[in-house]
Design an enzyme around this catalytic site. Structure first.
Site, PDB file in Angstrom:
ATOM      1  N   SER A 181      54.699   2.374 108.396  1.00 20.49           N
ATOM      2  CA  SER A 181      53.910   1.698 109.426  1.00 20.49           C
ATOM      3  C   SER A 181      52.483   1.393 108.994  1.00 20.49           C
ATOM      4  O   SER A 181      51.877   0.453 109.493  1.00 20.49           O
ATOM      5  CB  SER A 181      53.901   2.536 110.705  1.00 20.49           C
ATOM      6  N   HIS A 209      59.478  -0.834 112.235  1.00 13.27           N
ATOM      7  CA  HIS A 209      58.838  -2.084 111.813  1.00 13.27           C
ATOM      8  C   HIS A 209      59.766  -3.024 111.052  1.00 13.27           C
ATOM      9  O   HIS A 209      59.342  -4.088 110.630  1.00 13.27           O
ATOM     10  CB  HIS A 209      57.607  -1.776 110.956  1.00 13.27           C
ATOM     11  N   LYS A 241      57.980  -3.335 119.343  1.00 13.95           N
ATOM     12  CA  LYS A 241      57.337  -4.027 118.212  1.00 13.95           C
ATOM     13  C   LYS A 241      57.916  -5.426 118.099  1.00 13.95           C
ATOM     14  O   LYS A 241      57.602  -6.272 118.932  1.00 13.95           O
ATOM     15  CB  LYS A 241      57.465  -3.157 116.976  1.00 13.95           C
TER      16      LYS A 241
HETATM   17  C1  LIG Z   1      55.481   2.828 116.507  1.00 11.35           C
HETATM   18  C2  LIG Z   1      56.318   3.793 115.773  1.00 11.35           C
HETATM   19  C3  LIG Z   1      56.990   4.814 116.437  1.00 11.35           C
HETATM   20  C4  LIG Z   1      56.750   5.098 117.894  1.00 11.35           C
HETATM   21  O1  LIG Z   1      57.393   4.187 118.699  1.00 11.35           O
HETATM   22  P1  LIG Z   1      56.896   4.041 120.213  1.00 11.35           P
HETATM   23  O2  LIG Z   1      58.030   3.366 120.882  1.00 11.35           O
HETATM   24  O3  LIG Z   1      55.664   3.228 120.155  1.00 11.35           O
HETATM   25  O4  LIG Z   1      56.669   5.432 120.709  1.00 11.35           O
HETATM   26  C5  LIG Z   1      57.849   5.614 115.731  1.00 11.35           C
HETATM   27  N1  LIG Z   1      58.014   5.432 114.404  1.00 11.35           N
HETATM   28  C6  LIG Z   1      57.364   4.479 113.719  1.00 11.35           C
HETATM   29  C7  LIG Z   1      57.600   4.344 112.253  1.00 11.35           C
HETATM   30  C8  LIG Z   1      56.485   3.644 114.383  1.00 11.35           C
HETATM   31  O5  LIG Z   1      55.807   2.730 113.711  1.00 11.35           O
END
Ligand SMILES: *Cc1c(COP(=O)(O)O)cnc(C)c1O
Length: 401
Positions: A181, A209, A241
């Site tokens: 991320s 992602h 995302k």
């Molecule tokens: C954003 C993210 C999460 C968390 O997801 P949310 O739905 O925002 O809680 C978990 N793992 C990774 C790799 C992320 O980038």
């Protein structure tokens, strides 16, 4: 020991440039451009969202949400195992499983909770979990909560994973991000998958992602690495995302999902996601599959950004995903660079420790299908003014930029 006064702890963070501040924004898309209005009324072009496909503001998602809310109400009113599990949840799970070629998928309220649920359900005291050094905080917290021992291996080092698995039969879970991320690089999934399979350990891939962005059909990092679904038994994905909505899921075998329903406490002991959110996500999933141009566009803009940045000697990390980190090297410098970009009309957020290791502080630029080409060019020009040339870089960094 007595507790320390909070004001002195806060002052200490501030002195080290580690205070985190929220900016209250009003985000919108206008003429195909991702914008946010800051509190002072200024409009900035947003290069910090995870809205890779430009779906968060899509009118079809908003109307799916409001139609469902009119029918089913705003809230689910109970957990999934009591009476909170609705038709929209069920359909979304089926559609996610079909999209990813898995037997089943299970919705979680957030990705953070999905990782807590998976790690605590699959690992126990007396066992060992192996994690990439740069794993997302929620994977680490899940490992901590599981009570298992855990060990971190050097970033993306599949050889280290192979050695550890060979030497330590107590390892039952290996976990990694698909796309990292804060770095944007992709894990060596093929080697991790065969190493874990050979030692009968679970491989958990958190593809927050990658889903919707990578692979010929947008199925994410696995597809990008030429792998079929069953090579990775536990796939975690998020819906907030690329899909522009909210929530998360775990996809895998029928038995895995059934087991999580029985054992994953962050699934069991929480209110079900609002159905309107699930309805919007279903719409997003359909659009993401139908409008392949969104994926192509965000990747083309990523290539455009990289080429322009390379020409201007901006120190980029090695990433071909829409996450494009620019090295700045210290928390103070990262904040100063963020401020300069704000002044030029761009929202690009500084990423500091402990989110990334100290010394690797950066600006994190993210691209979206909702960016016009000229804005991508303009942000590169501003970056050059802010960080170009003036930075000392190591030979390895020079090679990778
Ligand atoms: C954003 C993210 C999460 C968390 O997801 P949310 O739905 O925002 O809680 C978990 N793992 C990774 C790799 C992320 O980038």
């Amino acid at each position: 020991m007595r507790r320390q006064p909070l004001d002195s702890l806060l002052a200490d963070l501030d002195a080290r440039y580690l205070t985190r501040r929220r900016t209250t924004v009003d985000g919108f898309v206008e003429q195909g451009n991702r914008l946010v209005t800051a509190k002072d009324g200024r409009t900035l072009v947003d290069f910090s969202s995870n809205d890779y496909l430009g779906l968060a503001h899509h009118p079809a998602l908003a109307s799916a949400m409001s139609e469902c809310a009119a029918r089913n109400g705003a809230g689910s009113a109970a957990s999934h195992l009591i009476t909170g599990h609705g038709v929209e949840h069920e359909r979304l799970e089926e559609e996610l499983a079909a999209f990813l070629g898995r037997e089943r998928a299970l919705l979680f309220s957030t990705g953070y909770m999905a990782n807590l649920g998976v790690m605590t359900a699959l690992a126990d005291r007396g066992e060992c979990i192996l994690l990439d050094r740069l794993s997302h905080a929620s994977i680490i917290d899940g490992a901590l909560l599981s009570g298992a021992r855990f060990k971190r291996y050097p970033h993306c080092d599949a050889g280290a994973v192979e050695c550890e698995l060979e030497e330590n039969p107590g390892i039952t879970v290996v976990a990694t991000d698909g796309v990292f991320s804060m770095d944007g690089d992709v894990a060596p999934l093929q080697r991790l998958a065969s190493a874990a399979a050979a030692r009968k350990a679970w491989l958990v891939v958190d593809d927050a992602h990658g889903i919707g962005v990578l692979g010929d059909n947008g199925r994410g990092s696995l597809e990008h690495c030429g792998m079929s679904g069953d090579a990775v038994p536990v796939l975690v994905g998020t819906l907030g995302k690329a899909l522009g909505s909210f929530g998360a899921f775990v996809a895998g075998s029928r038995d895995l999902i059934e087991y999580l329903i029985q054992k994953a406490r962050p699934y069991i002991y929480t209110t079900a996601l609002p159905q309107p959110v699930a309805a919007a996500t279903r719409e997003a999933l359909a659009i993401a599959q139908r409008e392949t141009w969104r994926r192509e566009r965000v990747l083309a803009l990523t290539a455009r950004f990289r080429n322009a940045a390379r020409e201007r000697k901006i120190p980029l990390l090695e990433s071909n995903t829409p996450i494009q980190p620019v090295r700045v090297g210290s928390s103070g410098a990262a904040l100063a660079a963020q401020r300069c970009l704000f002044e030029s009309g761009f929202r690009v957020v500084a990423i500091r420790a402990p989110t990334v290791p100290r010394g690797s502080e950066r600006l994190r630029v993210t691209l979206s299908a909702a960016h016009p080409e000229n804005q991508v060019d303009a942000v590169v020009e501003s970056l050059q003014r802010v960080v170009g040339g003036g930075l000392r870089t190591t030979p390895a960094e020079r090679r990778s930029s």
